[in-house]
Motif scaffolding. Sequence first.
Motif, short mmCIF file in Angstrom:
data_model
loop_
_atom_site.label_atom_id
_atom_site.label_comp_id
_atom_site.label_asym_id
_atom_site.label_seq_id
_atom_site.Cartn_x
_atom_site.Cartn_y
_atom_site.Cartn_z
N TRP A 43 0.74 -1.16 0.13
CA TRP A 43 -0.08 0.09 -0.06
C TRP A 43 0.93 1.42 0.04
O TRP A 43 0.69 2.12 -0.72
CB TRP A 43 -1.10 -0.08 1.30
N GLY A 44 1.86 1.34 0.77
CA GLY A 44 2.75 2.44 0.74
C GLY A 44 3.52 2.74 -0.35
O GLY A 44 3.75 3.62 -0.79
N VAL A 45 4.11 1.74 -1.17
CA VAL A 45 4.81 1.84 -2.38
C VAL A 45 3.83 2.42 -3.41
O VAL A 45 4.15 3.16 -4.43
CB VAL A 45 5.50 0.44 -2.63
N ASP A 46 2.59 1.73 -3.22
CA ASP A 46 1.50 2.12 -4.41
C ASP A 46 0.95 3.68 -4.08
O ASP A 46 0.82 4.22 -5.18
CB ASP A 46 0.41 1.21 -4.20
N THR A 47 0.96 4.05 -2.71
CA THR A 47 0.59 5.35 -2.54
C THR A 47 1.76 6.46 -3.14
O THR A 47 1.56 7.35 -3.74
CB THR A 47 0.42 5.54 -1.12
N VAL A 48 2.98 6.11 -3.02
CA VAL A 48 3.91 6.75 -3.25
C VAL A 48 4.27 6.96 -4.73
O VAL A 48 4.44 7.90 -5.21
CB VAL A 48 5.35 6.41 -2.67
N PHE A 49 4.09 5.86 -5.30
CA PHE A 49 4.08 5.63 -6.72
C PHE A 49 2.97 6.58 -7.37
O PHE A 49 3.11 7.07 -8.38
CB PHE A 49 3.99 4.07 -7.13
N SER A 50 1.98 6.51 -7.06
CA SER A 50 0.54 7.18 -7.38
C SER A 50 0.92 8.90 -7.48
O SER A 50 0.58 9.49 -8.33
CB SER A 50 -0.64 6.66 -6.38
N LYS A 51 1.40 9.26 -6.18
CA LYS A 51 1.82 10.59 -6.02
C LYS A 51 2.92 10.98 -6.96
O LYS A 51 2.78 12.17 -7.60
CB LYS A 51 2.18 10.87 -4.72
N VAL A 52 3.96 10.18 -7.18
CA VAL A 52 4.82 10.39 -8.17
C VAL A 52 4.43 10.75 -9.68
O VAL A 52 4.94 11.54 -10.24
CB VAL A 52 6.08 9.63 -8.00
N VAL A 53 3.73 9.82 -9.89
CA VAL A 53 2.88 9.78 -11.27
C VAL A 53 1.96 10.94 -11.53
O VAL A 53 2.10 11.78 -12.45
CB VAL A 53 2.16 8.33 -11.73
N GLN A 54 1.33 11.38 -10.34
CA GLN A 54 0.23 12.34 -10.43
C GLN A 54 1.31 13.69 -10.33
O GLN A 54 0.88 14.65 -11.45
CB GLN A 54 -0.36 12.36 -9.39
N LEU A 55 2.40 13.84 -9.77
CA LEU A 55 3.26 15.02 -9.88
C LEU A 55 3.86 15.19 -11.09
O LEU A 55 3.82 16.35 -11.78
CB LEU A 55 4.21 15.14 -8.68
N TYR A 56 4.13 14.08 -11.64
CA TYR A 56 4.76 14.08 -13.15
C TYR A 56 3.92 14.60 -13.94
O TYR A 56 4.28 15.51 -15.09
CB TYR A 56 5.22 12.48 -13.50
N PHE A 57 2.63 14.11 -14.12
CA PHE A 57 1.71 14.44 -15.03
C PHE A 57 1.07 15.77 -14.84
O PHE A 57 0.98 16.70 -15.85
CB PHE A 57 0.62 13.31 -15.02
N ASP A 58 1.19 16.23 -13.66
CA ASP A 58 0.85 18.03 -13.49
C ASP A 58 1.76 18.67 -13.99
O ASP A 58 1.32 19.81 -14.69
CB ASP A 58 0.60 17.99 -11.84
N TYR A 59 3.15 18.29 -13.80
CA TYR A 59 4.24 19.18 -14.17
C TYR A 59 4.20 19.09 -15.75
O TYR A 59 4.47 19.97 -16.48
CB TYR A 59 5.57 18.66 -13.71
N VAL A 60 4.08 18.08 -16.43
CA VAL A 60 3.87 17.92 -17.84
C VAL A 60 2.76 18.43 -18.50
O VAL A 60 3.18 19.30 -19.41
CB VAL A 60 3.89 16.37 -18.44
N LEU A 61 1.81 18.50 -17.89
CA LEU A 61 0.41 19.07 -18.62
C LEU A 61 0.44 20.76 -18.35
O LEU A 61 -0.35 21.27 -18.94
CB LEU A 61 -0.89 18.40 -17.95
#
Length: 62
Positions: A43-61
């Motif tokens: 759960w922890g790894v999934d949460t961190v990965f989800s946040k990283v992906v969300q930050l990446y796409f917020d930055y790219v978009l």
Amino acid sequence: MLTYIKESVEELRNNVTLPSRAESSNLMVVVAVFSILFALATWGVDTVFSKVVQLYFDYVLN
């Protein structure tokens, strides 16, 4: 195939011993604790990965 089944049953009767009730209970607790820890780690790894992906796409978009 029939010979294999007969030999398997014979081996189970002669060579397999079951753990005691107390030992089984202790092992069950160990398995439950490690299962919970593994679930929390996943759960922890999934949460961190989800946040990283969300930050990446917020930055790219943006």
